[in-house]
Motif scaffolding. Structure first.
Motif, short mmCIF file in Angstrom:
data_model
loop_
_atom_site.label_atom_id
_atom_site.label_comp_id
_atom_site.label_asym_id
_atom_site.label_seq_id
_atom_site.Cartn_x
_atom_site.Cartn_y
_atom_site.Cartn_z
N TRP A 102 -15.68 -57.01 -11.15
CA TRP A 102 -16.84 -57.82 -11.57
C TRP A 102 -16.44 -59.03 -12.41
N GLN A 103 -15.15 -59.12 -12.71
CA GLN A 103 -14.63 -60.19 -13.56
C GLN A 103 -15.33 -60.25 -14.92
N LYS A 104 -15.38 -59.05 -15.53
CA LYS A 104 -15.99 -58.92 -16.87
C LYS A 104 -14.92 -58.36 -17.82
N PRO A 105 -15.08 -58.57 -19.12
CA PRO A 105 -14.13 -57.97 -20.05
C PRO A 105 -14.35 -56.45 -20.18
N SER A 106 -13.31 -55.74 -20.56
CA SER A 106 -13.45 -54.30 -20.83
C SER A 106 -12.94 -54.02 -22.24
N VAL A 107 -13.46 -52.94 -22.83
CA VAL A 107 -13.02 -52.60 -24.18
C VAL A 107 -12.76 -51.09 -24.27
N ALA A 108 -11.62 -50.75 -24.91
CA ALA A 108 -11.20 -49.35 -25.07
C ALA A 108 -11.86 -48.80 -26.33
N VAL A 109 -12.68 -47.77 -26.17
CA VAL A 109 -13.44 -47.23 -27.30
C VAL A 109 -12.79 -45.95 -27.82
N ARG A 144 -15.20 -41.67 -44.84
CA ARG A 144 -15.93 -42.76 -45.47
C ARG A 144 -15.90 -43.90 -44.46
N ALA A 145 -17.08 -44.35 -44.03
CA ALA A 145 -17.16 -45.44 -43.05
C ALA A 145 -17.52 -46.71 -43.80
N ASP A 146 -16.59 -47.69 -43.84
CA ASP A 146 -16.83 -48.92 -44.57
C ASP A 146 -17.30 -50.06 -43.69
N ASP A 147 -16.88 -49.99 -42.43
CA ASP A 147 -17.26 -51.05 -41.48
C ASP A 147 -16.81 -50.59 -40.09
N ILE A 148 -17.15 -51.37 -39.06
CA ILE A 148 -16.64 -51.07 -37.72
C ILE A 148 -15.11 -51.09 -37.80
N GLY A 149 -14.48 -50.02 -37.36
CA GLY A 149 -13.01 -49.97 -37.36
C GLY A 149 -12.40 -49.66 -38.71
N SER A 150 -13.22 -49.44 -39.74
CA SER A 150 -12.67 -49.18 -41.06
C SER A 150 -13.17 -47.84 -41.59
N TYR A 151 -12.36 -46.81 -41.39
CA TYR A 151 -12.75 -45.45 -41.75
C TYR A 151 -11.65 -44.82 -42.59
N GLN A 152 -12.08 -44.06 -43.62
CA GLN A 152 -11.09 -43.39 -44.45
C GLN A 152 -11.31 -41.88 -44.34
N LEU A 153 -10.25 -41.18 -43.95
CA LEU A 153 -10.36 -39.72 -43.81
C LEU A 153 -10.33 -39.07 -45.19
N LEU A 154 -11.38 -38.31 -45.52
CA LEU A 154 -11.45 -37.66 -46.83
C LEU A 154 -11.05 -36.19 -46.75
N TYR A 310 -20.26 -52.35 -27.51
CA TYR A 310 -21.07 -53.52 -27.88
C TYR A 310 -20.64 -54.07 -29.23
N ARG A 311 -20.46 -53.16 -30.22
CA ARG A 311 -20.07 -53.62 -31.57
C ARG A 311 -18.69 -54.29 -31.55
N ARG A 312 -17.82 -53.78 -30.69
CA ARG A 312 -16.48 -54.39 -30.56
C ARG A 312 -16.56 -55.77 -29.88
N PHE A 313 -17.35 -55.85 -28.80
CA PHE A 313 -17.52 -57.14 -28.10
C PHE A 313 -18.12 -58.18 -29.06
N LEU A 314 -19.07 -57.69 -29.89
CA LEU A 314 -19.74 -58.57 -30.84
C LEU A 314 -18.73 -59.20 -31.81
N LEU A 315 -17.68 -58.44 -32.09
CA LEU A 315 -16.63 -58.96 -33.00
C LEU A 315 -15.61 -59.82 -32.24
N GLY A 316 -15.89 -60.05 -30.97
CA GLY A 316 -14.99 -60.88 -30.16
C GLY A 316 -13.80 -60.12 -29.62
N GLN A 317 -13.87 -58.77 -29.71
CA GLN A 317 -12.72 -57.98 -29.23
C GLN A 317 -12.90 -57.55 -27.77
#
Ligand code: KG4
Ligand code: ZN
Length: 331
Positions: A102-109, A144-154, A310-317
């Motif tokens: 389809w000539q679309k981007p893909s993202v690994a989640v 602890r979830a601080d942002d998309i992609g930013s998680y701290q294991l407690l 979607y959240r990853r694409f939104l960040l341009g990833q």
């Protein structure tokens, strides 16, 4: 932005289309219950082959139901790990082939990020930062979830995941999959006075869990019981109370420690009604708020993968078509 999401980390084949304007447009799920029942668990090779059979019809269905032409899609999101190697390979190859054609981007989640973010598909959603209790068949962790992609294991389970302990105890008593849901049903008829199970690791400081001893305790109790309907209900009740109590104690401790005011629960075990009730009572005392996805978004599904993508694409990833799958992938 419309995203196709594909989930194949274990034995659920999920596909969904998420629209940033309208939410989930359509979703489909196939759970390999028949295979699980026949072989008493997941056989990775058979699971992979089943994903191959299911994926194309499920994707076709979600495209049709959402009236979505491929030209309307922004891209394709797929689970790249953690999970079963063969199952991940099938889903990722399928998703990337579609993206290529389809000539679309893909993202690994990341499957666990998708679980954490599933709550964002609900009307009542948290704001970063928040505390997450992720409890599924494969994982038990406090993050602890601080942002998309930013998680701290407690904290996390040092042995069995909570869902795994539910499933193994259910199987021991002749109950089918998903064990957590079956135990919850039987627990409703259980007598609270019959048994009291230990609450593992609550007397130790820290936020780690351990559930394998509880599973052994349930095994021994079942062996010395009458092994009838009454025993099944009473043991289910005592077992569920012990797991729920332990999770509530550790969540309370994590709220105290982090001073966070929002608690999100995610993963298949978060569908548990008793856990939701007990956590709701607990957070009230802390002047905190509890957030959870509906049960169908707690267990594995394609919608959470579409949303995380979607959240990853939104960040341009996005990821190259050659991106590797990652069966072991720390969050
Ligand atoms: O998130 P999930 O679908 O798969 C993994 O990523 O592991 O979680 C499946 C787990 C199973 O262990 C199942 O027994 C548990 O979620 N589960 C429940 C309930 N519904 C599903 N556990 C407790 N209570 C439930 N109502
Ligand atoms: Zn999962």
């Amino acid at each position: 932005m419309k995203i196709l999401g594909i989930e194949t980390s274990c034995d659920d084949t999920g596909a969904a289309i998420f629209d940033s304007e309208k939410g989930i447009l359509s979703q489909r799920l196939h759970t390999q219950l028949d295979l699980r029942e026949k072989y008493g668990g997941v056989v990775p090779e058979l699971s992979s082959r089943d994903h191959i059979r299911r994926l194309a019809p499920l994707v076709n269905d979600v495209l049709n139901e959402s009236n979505c032409g491929t030209e309307d899609l922004h891209g394709v999101a797929y689970t790249a790990g953690p999970g079963l190697m063969g199952a991940l390979l099938v889903g990722s190859m399928f998703a990337r082939s579609l993206a290529f054609a389809w000539q679309k981007p893909s993202v690994a989640v990341h499957h666990l990020e998708a679980h954490v973010l599933a709550v964002m598909l609900e009307e009542k959603k948290p704001q970063f930062p928040f505390l997450t209790l992720l409890v599924s068949g494969g994982h038990t962790m406090l993050l602890r979830a601080d942002d998309i992609g930013s998680y701290q294991l407690l904290g996390e389970s040092l042995d069995d995941a909570a869902g795994e302990a539910f499933d193994k105890t259910a199987r021991l008593m002749g109950l089918d999959y998903p064990g957590g849901a079956r135990i919850a049903e039987f627990a409703l008829q259980g007598n609270a006075m019959s048994y009291h199970f230990p609450r593992p690791m609550v007397d130790r400081p820290g936020l780690d869990f351990s559930f394998s001893g509880l599973k052994t305790y349930a095994h021994n109790t079942w062996q010395t019981s009458k092994q009838d309907h009454e025993a099944r209900c009473d043991i289910s009740h005592a077992f569920q109370e012990a797991i729920v109590d332990t999770l509530v104690i550790k969540c309370r401790r994590a709220l105290e420690k982090t001073k966070l005011k929002q608690l999100v629960i995610a993963g298949g075990v978060a569908a548990n009604q008793r856990l939701r009730e007990r956590l709701a009572e607990m957070v009230e005392k802390f002047d905190a708020e509890l957030f959870y996805p509906k049960p169908s978004l707690c267990t594995d599904n394609g919608a959470m993968v579409a949303y995380a993508g979607y959240r990853r694409f939104l960040l341009g990833q996005s990821d190259p078509l050659t991106a590797p799958i990652q069966p072991r992938w720390p969050l």
